[in-house]
Write an enzyme that holds these catalytic residues in place. Structure first.
Site, PDB file in Angstrom:
ATOM      1  N   HIS A 243       0.805  -1.217   0.000  1.00 50.18           N
ATOM      2  CA  HIS A 243       0.000   0.000   0.000  1.00 50.18           C
ATOM      3  C   HIS A 243       0.845   1.277   0.000  1.00 50.18           C
ATOM      4  CE1 HIS A 243      -3.502  -2.545   0.885  1.00 50.18           C
ATOM      5  NE2 HIS A 243      -2.801  -3.092   1.866  1.00 50.18           N
TER       6      HIS A 243
HETATM    7  O1  RIB Z   1      -4.227   0.086   5.311  1.00 52.95           O
HETATM    8  C1  RIB Z   1      -2.874   0.037   4.957  1.00 52.95           C
HETATM    9  C2  RIB Z   1      -2.086   1.057   5.711  1.00 52.95           C
HETATM   10  O2  RIB Z   1      -2.141   0.795   7.114  1.00 52.95           O
HETATM   11  C3  RIB Z   1      -0.587   1.037   5.367  1.00 52.95           C
HETATM   12  O3  RIB Z   1      -0.053   2.312   5.553  1.00 52.95           O
HETATM   13  C4  RIB Z   1      -0.024   0.093   6.375  1.00 52.95           C
HETATM   14  O4  RIB Z   1       1.356   0.319   6.620  1.00 52.95           O
HETATM   15  C5  RIB Z   1      -0.828   0.463   7.591  1.00 52.95           C
HETATM   16  O5  RIB Z   1      -0.219   1.619   8.177  1.00 52.95           O
END
Ligand code: RIB
Ligand code: CA
Length: 315
Positions: A243
């Site tokens: 992500h």
């Molecule tokens: O939902 C994904 C996010 O939440 C990413 O930034 C992961 O590292 C967590 O922080």
């Protein structure tokens, strides 16, 4: 963006976390970006661990002097929430990380941000927010005029609209952990780009990603392959998305992405949908279009470029 461009100064607010690690490494491998420093926030794991991890990551990348400053150890109003179940007990499980060479900085993230922004040219710094937005909200409350004058934009990994939530049925982790902070950020009026699950969930890493990382023959390749090997893809998926690295990839290759300028508001009251990012995708309201909402990308090309950049890192 060609590599010959003047490097864009960025601050990375982060809660490493495996996908944060990839995002930070990508930024450090990018001549297009000047990483002014990292600020850490409680999120995936506790503040002390994410702060140790941020120093571990810059040291692994051969950039041991990159500034790392710890920020909020909990959300603005709510108890801290973590994701140890995904990231493991030390947040970057899957590789035998040495302890960080440096002790934690005694300078708080907010103080460092204020100093750094004050010393920057107007509207040049991009704040890349990869965790719960507590530090960002505190900055905006502490120095709204400085933030508006010095920040070029805020790019955040967070939210979901067309995609279901990953921390609740309605909400994505970074937003749900601190919805009040996100509401402050989304209402601040500074140019905002959101990289939500709508896009990142479609950007699964290639099936050969782990073996390709291991084949880099570098310690970074070994560490990244190890982290990915530790993670178990969600049921029904062969691989996981990165992500935060997708959000950083937008900074480098926005032409690989698509999205729409929309109004986006944060649910901060409903127990059922707390942390939901409500996107006026069809312009049904007169609410201000406060956010470029990214909802698609060319994932194979993005990951191919990401691998090429990771291969450039030393060691
Ligand atoms: O939902 C994904 C996010 O939440 C990413 O930034 C992961 O590292 C967590 O922080
Ligand atoms: Ca993160």
């Amino acid at each position: 963006m060609s590599e010959a461009c003047t490097a864009q100064p960025i601050i990375i607010d982060t809660d490493p976390g495996y996908d944060d690690a990839f995002a930070i490494l990508l930024a450090l491998a990018a001549p297009e970006l000047q990483v002014l420093g990292l600020t850490t926030v409680a999120g995936n794991v506790t503040l002390d661990i994410v702060s140790d991890n941020a120093r571990r990551i810059v040291e692994l990348a051969g950039r041991p002097n990159v500034a790392v400053h710890p920020g909020a150890d909990r959300p603005l109003l709510r108890p801290a929430a973590h994701a140890f179940d995904i990231h493991g007990s030390m947040g970057l499980n899957g590789y035998d990380w040495p302890p960080p060479a440096r002790p934690p900085s005694a300078v708080h993230a907010l103080d460092w941000m204020l100093q750094t922004l004050a010393a920057s040219a107007d509207r040049t710094v991009t704040l890349v927010a990869l965790g719960p937005q507590t530090n960002v909200a505190m900055l905006l409350r502490r120095a709204p005029a400085l933030a508006a004058r010095k920040l070029r934009r805020i790019v955040c990994m967070g939210g979901n609209y067309f995609a279901g939530g990953n921390a609740s049925p309605a909400a994505e982790f970074n937003i749900l952990v601190d919805p009040e902070a996100a509401a402050i950020v989304f209402a601040c009026g500074i140019e905002l780009v959101a990289m939500p699950l709508d896009c990142t969930n479609t950007a699964l890493t290639p099936v050969d990603w782990i073996s390709d990382l291991a084949s880099l023959g570098t310690e970074i390749g070994t560490a990244c392959a190890g982290m990915m090997g530790f993670l178990k893809p969600p049921p029904g998926q062969a691989t996981r998305p990165l992500h935060d690295a997708v959000a950083m990839a937008w900074m480098l290759w926005p032409e690989l992405f698509e999205g729409r300028l929309c109004n986006v508001e944060i649910e901060t009251a409903s127990p059922l949908t707390l942390g939901a990012t409500v996107v006026d995708w069809r312009g049904r309201t007169a609410r201000p279009k406060n956010c470029l909402w990214i909802n698609g990308c060319n994932a194979p090309e993005m990951y191919a470029r990401m691998m090429e950049r990771l291969a450039r890192l030393p060691g």
